[in-house]
Motif scaffolding. Structure first.
Motif, PDB file in Angstrom:
ATOM      1  N   GLU A   1       0.859  -1.180   0.000  1.00  0.00           N
ATOM      2  CA  GLU A   1       0.000   0.000   0.000  1.00  0.00           C
ATOM      3  C   GLU A   1       0.899   1.236   0.000  1.00  0.00           C
ATOM      4  N   LEU A   2       0.578   2.194  -0.836  1.00  0.00           N
ATOM      5  CA  LEU A   2       1.390   3.392  -0.977  1.00  0.00           C
ATOM      6  C   LEU A   2       0.742   4.561  -0.243  1.00  0.00           C
ATOM      7  N   MET A   3       1.543   5.368   0.420  1.00  0.00           N
ATOM      8  CA  MET A   3       1.065   6.599   1.051  1.00  0.00           C
ATOM      9  C   MET A   3       1.598   7.752   0.213  1.00  0.00           C
TER      10      MET A   3
ATOM     11  N   ALA B   1      -3.268  12.074  -7.059  1.00  0.00           N
ATOM     12  CA  ALA B   1      -2.372  10.935  -7.263  1.00  0.00           C
ATOM     13  C   ALA B   1      -2.999   9.662  -6.714  1.00  0.00           C
ATOM     14  N   HIS B   2      -3.592   9.750  -5.543  1.00  0.00           N
ATOM     15  CA  HIS B   2      -4.270   8.607  -4.935  1.00  0.00           C
ATOM     16  C   HIS B   2      -5.391   8.100  -5.844  1.00  0.00           C
TER      17      HIS B   2
ATOM     18  N   TYR C   1      -3.668   0.146  -7.971  1.00  0.00           N
ATOM     19  CA  TYR C   1      -2.733   0.220  -6.847  1.00  0.00           C
ATOM     20  C   TYR C   1      -3.516   0.459  -5.563  1.00  0.00           C
ATOM     21  N   ARG C   2      -2.974   0.004  -4.455  1.00  0.00           N
ATOM     22  CA  ARG C   2      -3.549   0.325  -3.150  1.00  0.00           C
ATOM     23  C   ARG C   2      -2.803   1.542  -2.625  1.00  0.00           C
TER      24      ARG C   2
ATOM     25  N   GLY D   1      -2.483  17.377   3.669  1.00  0.00           N
ATOM     26  CA  GLY D   1      -1.076  17.577   3.342  1.00  0.00           C
ATOM     27  C   GLY D   1      -0.185  17.680   4.568  1.00  0.00           C
ATOM     28  N   VAL D   2       1.100  17.768   4.316  1.00  0.00           N
ATOM     29  CA  VAL D   2       2.059  17.795   5.418  1.00  0.00           C
ATOM     30  C   VAL D   2       1.975  19.083   6.228  1.00  0.00           C
ATOM     31  N   MET D   3       1.476  20.159   5.643  1.00  0.00           N
ATOM     32  CA  MET D   3       1.351  21.419   6.378  1.00  0.00           C
ATOM     33  C   MET D   3       0.408  21.268   7.573  1.00  0.00           C
TER      34      MET D   3
END
Length: 70
Positions: free
Chosen positions: A16-18, A30-31, A39-40, A47-49
């Motif tokens: 599984e991709l993050m 992208a997800h 793809y999983r 977001g990271v902010m």
């Protein structure tokens, strides 16, 4: 995100991709693309902010009581 379609062969299908970005918008797209291609994946919402403390980003935390009148 711009290179994602061209580099799909580099991504493992068995994991599984993050995906993440600064605000969460690009990682959401992208997800969705990865999901449509089988793809999983997961997207880091906001977001990271959203998750980094202000001091890591080089910002000052708001001062308590500033701007308030008694």
């Amino acid at each position: 995100l711009n290179d994602l379609r061209d580099r799909l062969d580099e991504l493992p299908r068995e994991k599984e991709l993050m995906v993440h970005c600064q605000s969460g918008q690009r990682s959401y797209f992208a997800h969705r693309l990865l999901d449509q291609l089988g793809y999983r994946s997961r997207s880091l919402s906001g977001g990271v902010m959203t998750y980094l403390p202000a001091r890591v980003l080089g910002r000052r935390a708001p001062e308590q009581g500033k701007g308030k009148t008694a």
